[in-house]
Design a protein around this motif. Structure first.
Motif, mmCIF file in Angstrom:
data_model
loop_
_atom_site.group_PDB
_atom_site.id
_atom_site.type_symbol
_atom_site.label_atom_id
_atom_site.label_comp_id
_atom_site.label_asym_id
_atom_site.label_seq_id
_atom_site.Cartn_x
_atom_site.Cartn_y
_atom_site.Cartn_z
ATOM 1 N N LYS A 93 -16.865 -9.683 65.052
ATOM 2 C CA LYS A 93 -16.163 -10.888 65.482
ATOM 3 C C LYS A 93 -16.018 -10.850 67.000
ATOM 4 O O LYS A 93 -16.294 -9.838 67.637
ATOM 5 N N LYS A 94 -15.546 -11.952 67.545
ATOM 6 C CA LYS A 94 -15.274 -11.985 68.967
ATOM 7 C C LYS A 94 -14.086 -11.076 69.284
ATOM 8 O O LYS A 94 -13.196 -10.888 68.448
ATOM 9 N N HIS A 95 -14.074 -10.553 70.485
ATOM 10 C CA HIS A 95 -13.027 -9.624 70.874
ATOM 11 C C HIS A 95 -11.634 -10.237 70.702
ATOM 12 O O HIS A 95 -10.707 -9.585 70.211
ATOM 13 N N GLU A 146 -10.644 -12.439 68.611
ATOM 14 C CA GLU A 146 -10.269 -12.508 67.202
ATOM 15 C C GLU A 146 -9.689 -11.185 66.733
ATOM 16 O O GLU A 146 -8.676 -11.149 66.018
ATOM 17 N N ARG A 150 -15.386 -2.770 69.335
ATOM 18 C CA ARG A 150 -14.523 -3.928 69.599
ATOM 19 C C ARG A 150 -13.134 -3.743 68.996
ATOM 20 O O ARG A 150 -12.131 -4.143 69.589
#
Length: 291
Positions: free
Chosen positions: A229-231, A233, A261
């Motif tokens: 996932k995006k950081h 998130e 992450r």
């Protein structure tokens, strides 16, 4: 017919279901359903496929405790209780139809009506194995930190779809106003699946699985993380977990990028002693056959 009498192999072969013949009409389906005498194993299959969305023939075999299944799956498909989708590599995935859901009193669940997204296959099949292995005690305890090895009497596995479906039902009772649920979930923790949803004023998060071990300070959230996932998130999700009543949160991943992450986000929220990131090593191989 008893499932153990079926003289075919465990994995469904290409050609079952609607492959190579015209789809049955609703009237043919009704007549086929009348000719099928449903067994306890059939009902267990319908519940299993409804809760997990879809599964392979091998996973169905393990769950209901049989070694032969092809002919029964074909019968239940002709009767309209289940259907299959054949993916590009010739693997069949089985889902429950609305009739199958209604047969076990799970009509509140949404039916898988379209094509199954390839991106969801590995994750869902991995959860099928994790959930069923947790429930039967077949999961190697090496997947969990040593402090969590105890598998207490009465432990149950709560699935993300149970949680999300129950949450939507409660949200509808309050005309979609999530503030009421956000204010109540800690007090009601563990009483119903919806209470396992994490909240902030702007976001919610549903764990992949919850090991219900008896309430606040005992339950374990399990996340199967196969793609990053995006950081931001991870920072939001871990922040919610940090202030939640979960005794532990276990991330299972086979991705170094995911682990990196998560660790970066962990530092930003000031650490979280009950978070465990473990290497995902499938007990069964079929969840990774798609790449």
């Amino acid at each position: 017919m008893d499932w153990n009498d079926v003289p075919l192999g465990c994995e469904p072969q290409i050609g079952l279901g609607h492959e190579g013949r015209s789809p049955i009409t609703p009237e043919q389906g009704r007549k086929a359903a009348q000719r099928v005498r449903l067994t306890d194993r059939d009902f267990a299959l319908f519940r299993f496929l409804t809760v997990y969305r879809f599964a392979t023939g091998a996973q169905i075999c393990r769950h209901v405790g049989v070694v032969r299944i092809d002919r029964r799956l074909a019968q239940l498909e002709r009767a309209g209780f289940i259907r299959h989708q054949t993916l590009t590599r010739g693997q069949n995935l089985w889902v429950t139809t609305r009739a199958g859901m209604e047969a076990v009193g799970l009509s509140e669940y949404s039916e898988q009506t379209g094509s199954i997204r390839m991106g969801a296959v590995s994750h869902t099949l991995g959860l099928v194995n994790l959930g069923s292995d947790f429930a039967t005690g077949n999961l190697s305890m090496e997947w969990l930190p040593s402090s969590l090895h105890q598998n207490p009497e009465g432990e149950t596995v709560v699935h993300d779809r149970d949680i999300a479906t129950n949450y939507r039902q409660h949200l509808a009772l309050y005309d979609g106003d999530s503030r009421i649920l956000r204010n109540e979930y800690l007090t009601a923790w563990g009483s119903e699946p919806w209470t396992y949803v994490l909240h902030t004023t702007t976001a919610t998060h549903t764990p992949d699985l919850v090991l219900d071990r008896g309430g606040k300070g005992k339950d374990i959230a399990v996340e199967l993380e196969l793609s990053p996932k995006k950081h931001a998130e991870y920072r939001t999700i871990l922040g919610m977990y940090k202030t939640s009543p979960y005794a532990a949160v276990v991330y299972l991943t086979d991705s170094r990028k995911v682990a990196t992450r998560i660790n970066h986000a962990l530092k930003e929220i000031g650490g979280m002693p009950n978070l465990h990131v473990r290497k995902y090593e499938p007990v069964h191989t079929n969840e990774n056959i798609f790449g």
